[in-house]
Design a protein around this motif. Structure first.
Motif, short mmCIF file in Angstrom:
data_model
loop_
_atom_site.label_atom_id
_atom_site.label_comp_id
_atom_site.label_asym_id
_atom_site.label_seq_id
_atom_site.Cartn_x
_atom_site.Cartn_y
_atom_site.Cartn_z
N TYR A 294 -3.85 19.15 0.23
CA TYR A 294 -4.06 19.60 1.61
C TYR A 294 -4.41 18.49 2.59
CZ TYR A 294 -4.02 24.08 -0.70
OH TYR A 294 -3.65 25.16 -1.45
N GLY A 295 -4.28 17.25 2.13
CA GLY A 295 -4.63 16.15 3.04
C GLY A 295 -4.48 14.83 2.32
N LYS A 296 -5.33 13.87 2.68
CA LYS A 296 -5.22 12.55 2.06
C LYS A 296 -6.56 12.22 1.42
CE LYS A 296 -3.26 8.00 3.10
NZ LYS A 296 -4.15 7.27 2.23
N ILE A 297 -6.70 12.60 0.16
CA ILE A 297 -7.97 12.40 -0.53
C ILE A 297 -7.90 11.20 -1.46
CG2 ILE A 297 -9.37 13.41 -2.42
CD1 ILE A 297 -9.47 15.94 -0.92
N ASP A 298 -8.97 10.39 -1.44
CA ASP A 298 -9.15 9.29 -2.40
C ASP A 298 -10.37 9.64 -3.25
OD1 ASP A 298 -7.31 8.15 -0.71
OD2 ASP A 298 -8.48 6.35 -0.26
N ILE A 299 -10.37 9.21 -4.51
CA ILE A 299 -11.54 9.45 -5.37
C ILE A 299 -12.22 8.11 -5.65
CG2 ILE A 299 -12.30 10.20 -7.66
CD1 ILE A 299 -10.06 12.26 -7.65
N MET A 300 -13.56 8.12 -5.55
CA MET A 300 -14.31 6.89 -5.76
C MET A 300 -15.45 7.13 -6.75
SD MET A 300 -15.98 4.46 -2.87
CE MET A 300 -17.15 5.59 -2.12
N PHE A 301 -15.56 6.24 -7.76
CA PHE A 301 -16.60 6.37 -8.77
C PHE A 301 -17.78 5.45 -8.45
CE2 PHE A 301 -12.50 6.89 -11.19
CZ PHE A 301 -12.54 8.27 -11.22
N PRO A 302 -19.01 5.99 -8.55
CA PRO A 302 -20.19 5.18 -8.21
C PRO A 302 -20.80 4.47 -9.42
CG PRO A 302 -20.81 7.49 -8.42
CD PRO A 302 -19.34 7.40 -8.77
N MET A 303 -21.60 3.44 -9.19
CA MET A 303 -22.43 2.79 -10.19
C MET A 303 -21.66 2.20 -11.37
SD MET A 303 -25.61 2.15 -9.98
CE MET A 303 -26.39 2.09 -11.57
N ILE A 304 -20.52 1.58 -11.08
CA ILE A 304 -19.72 0.99 -12.14
C ILE A 304 -20.28 -0.39 -12.51
CG2 ILE A 304 -17.42 0.04 -12.65
CD1 ILE A 304 -17.44 3.10 -12.62
N THR A 305 -20.38 -0.65 -13.83
CA THR A 305 -20.75 -2.00 -14.25
C THR A 305 -19.70 -2.61 -15.18
OG1 THR A 305 -22.05 -1.05 -16.06
CG2 THR A 305 -23.26 -1.68 -14.08
N SER A 306 -18.89 -1.75 -15.82
CA SER A 306 -17.95 -2.27 -16.82
C SER A 306 -16.56 -1.68 -16.66
CB SER A 306 -18.43 -1.89 -18.23
OG SER A 306 -19.76 -2.26 -18.40
N VAL A 307 -15.59 -2.42 -17.15
CA VAL A 307 -14.20 -1.98 -17.05
C VAL A 307 -13.96 -0.69 -17.83
CG1 VAL A 307 -11.81 -2.60 -17.60
CG2 VAL A 307 -13.35 -4.32 -16.62
N TRP A 308 -14.60 -0.55 -18.99
CA TRP A 308 -14.32 0.64 -19.81
C TRP A 308 -14.70 1.94 -19.11
CZ3 TRP A 308 -17.64 4.45 -21.34
CH2 TRP A 308 -19.02 4.18 -21.32
#
Lengths: 536, 85
Positions: A379-393
């Motif tokens: 229904y629009g232009k949504i991006d998803i963002m993950f918080p508190m990342i420290t590692s690639v895995w």
């Protein structure tokens, strides 16, 4: 100092001298007449003059406030035409003077409108009918003249204001309207909106306030009479900020955020709920750079369902009408606690079980949110963002869950779009491995609040540490620079969504560093846009 | 006599603007135009009497036209209702 509270019909702050509206009182007596024909002729003569005046007001309104406001005078003119039968009847049958017949006709009609309990619009038209009747009566007795000429700017106070009164006012001298009666449907309220000045109605301010200093707060619906120094100071600051905002709005709304040499910066807004959307649109944000999804969890007594979340995300996506909306997935723990998550008490919550760490431990909770987000993406232009990342895995696992959700939706024939994925850069670890992280995602958003806390090892809530805390610490600025460079090496755009993003002292620095996006509280957007537009 | 019915689509119901347009148009005819809503009726040529009906969205109005130009009046007024109300 006295404070009177009413209903705010248009927001804003105004400070000035209170002026009570002077009305020409029309006292009408019932007088027996023998020559009824003469009275009817008097009525028609006055009516003709009144019609001419109404047309004059119509033209004046048309010029000053536009067609929508002027229309009411066409209606007035038709009201007056309808008076004929009733006025003539009353004069003939009761052998009374024309003034009394007009006043009675006006009162009867106003009473009919007043009786429409379920129709506030019609009730508000009483003022119009009385206005018309008063005008005709005045014209039978030598014409009108309110004597409302002001030598300085005033807060205009009245019982109620008729449209003809508001139009004939010198509006350049009126800072605010305050009426004791009236409604948010009245012409005064509509006019205030057009003029962009605060207005209150149903406010019981006494007549004795005339001539005193006053403050109208159109946000809370209050008027302060004889304000004390502290109140005055507080409101002067607010009024200055408002005036500056209005000026900026006018000047900068609809313009690009671009430096003189042509570099475009995405200026986005941070929001904490759907209620903030109005401010986002009002301040002309190009998108939403941080939609804190926690509010859905914090305001609820149990895990919010997929449908509940879907509706909220969809609303935001639709209201932003194709502009980018970056939704940060659940960021609770640390200072944000939710009972039903039943999290253990920790000695060191800032370094503990929070944000993506909870999501990757309780994947079913996380997947509910991801499903809602993907469904809303249609229904629009949504991006998803993950918080508190420290590692690639962590990023790899979160993306794996996104793929699972997409597969489920495809199998169920539920529409969704490809959603850009990004992460928050808010730990020194993420900065150090930014090159590896950039390979995984479409964008970075730097959370300067946590990044500063983790880099300087300073708890910002602890007031003993204030002298050690420097938000412009070179270590943090260097991390921002490193993040931007790493991102750009991998075609990943980089933004800032922490408080530093709105710091006017750093705007130029960030733009020179190559920042692509700055996201901030809506009220900061236009001031920052100005700084960027003034840059080389 | 001519008669037609009209179901109100304007979400605000009868307010001053359409009432004004209706009576202004009605005055162009010599026929007597009456509008009925619920149990009450009003002279369509009089804006205040039309507003007094307190018509709401979804109400069905019955309009009676009687007079020398009733055929033309009914035809024109039906269009005016459709266009403004």
């Amino acid at each position: 100092m006295e404070v009177y509270e009413g209903k705010a019909s248009f927001k804003g702050i105004a400070i000035g001298k209170i002026a009570e509206m002077k009305k020409t009182e029309t006292v009408v007596r019932r007088v027996h007449v023998d020559n009824t024909e003469h009275e009817i002729a008097r009525y028609h003569a006055a009516k003709e003059q009144a019609q001419a005046e109404i047309m004059e007001l119509h033209d004046k309104a048309l010029k000053e406030v536009g067609e929508a406001q002027a229309e009411i005078f066409e209606v007035h003119s038709m009201f007056l035409d309808d008076f004929d039968d009733s006025v003539e009847n009353i004069i003939n049958e009761q052998s009374v003077n024309a003034e009394y017949a007009v006043a009675t006709t006006g009162d009867n009609t106003a009473a009919m409108l007043a009786a429409m309990d379920d129709n506030p619009y019609m009730q508000a038209r009483q003022t119009d009918v009385k206005d018309v009747a008063d005008r005709v009566i005045r014209d039978m007795n030598g014409g009108s003249g309110h004597g409302n000429e002001f030598t300085e700017e005033v807060l205009l106070v009245a019982d109620d204001l008729a449209p003809s009164e508001t139009v004939s006012l010198d509006k350049s001298k009126v800072l605010a309207f305050v009426t004791r009666e009236g409604s948010t449907n009245s012409h005064t309220a509509i006019l205030a909106r057009t003029m962009n000045i605060p207005a209150l109605c149903q406010t019981p301010v006494p007549k004795e306030a005339d001539g005193k200093l006053g403050i109208v707060d159109g946000f809370t619906g209050k008027i302060f009479v004889d304000p004390d120094e502290d109140t005055l100071k507080k409101y002067q600051n607010l009024a200055d900020a408002e005036a500056e905002k209005k000026r900026l709005l006018k000047e900068l709304k609809g313009k690009d955020t671009v430096t003189r040499s042509g570099r475009k910066i995405k200026l986005y807004a941070n929001i904490g709920g759907i209620g903030d959307l109005n401010f986002v649109l009002e301040n002309d944000a190009a998108g939403i750079g941080l939609f804190r999804s926690e509010f859905l969890y914090l305001q609820s007594n149990d895990y919010p369902s997929e449908d509940e979340q879907f509706k909220a995300y969809r609303t935001v996506a639709e209201m932003m009408a194709g502009k980018e909306v970056v939704v940060r997935t659940l960021d609770i723990g640390a200072d944000k606690q939710v009972d039903y998550f039943k999290l253990d008490k920790e000695d060191n919550p800032a370094l503990g079980f929070r944000a993506i760490r909870i999501c990757l431990t309780r994947e079913e909770v996380f997947k509910t949110q991801l499903r809602a987000l993907y469904r809303a993406s249609a229904y629009g232009k949504i991006d998803i963002m993950f918080p508190m990342i420290t590692s690639v895995w962590e990023v790899e696992r979160a993306k794996q869950l996104c793929r699972e959700v997409q597969a489920e939706l495809t199998a169920q024939n539920i529409p969704f779009k490809q959603v850009p994925i990004g992460i928050m850069i808010e730990t020194p670890a993420a900065v150090m491995v930014a090159d590896d992280l950039a390979e995984q995602v479409d964008f970075f958003s730097i959370g300067t609040n946590d990044l500063t806390q983790y880099t300087l090892a300073i708890d910002r809530q602890n007031q003993h540490l204030e002298r050690f805390f420097n938000p412009h610490h070179p270590a943090v600025l260097k991390e921002i620079q490193m993040t931007i460079e790493a991102g750009h090496r991998h075609n990943t755009w980089v933004g800032i969504c922490g408080e530093l993003g709105a710091d006017p002292e750093l705007t130029e620095t960030f733009v020179r560093m190559g920042i692509d996006e700055l996201s901030m509280s809506p009220s900061s957007i236009l001031p920052v846009r100005k700084i960027i537009r003034d840059m080389e | 006599m001519k008669q037609f019915q009209y179901k109100v689509r304007d979400p605000q119901g009868m307010h001053a603007r359409p009432a004004g347009i209706l009576s202004a148009e009605a005055k162009k005819f010599t026929s007597k135009l009456t509008v009925k809503a619920g149990g009450e009726s009003a002279d369509l040529k009089k804006i205040l009497s039309v507003m007094g009906l307190a018509v709401k969205c979804g109400d069905t109005l019955t309009i009676n036209v009687e007079g020398d130009d009733e055929i033309a009046a009914a035809k024109v007024m039906e269009e005016v209702f459709k266009k403004n109300f």
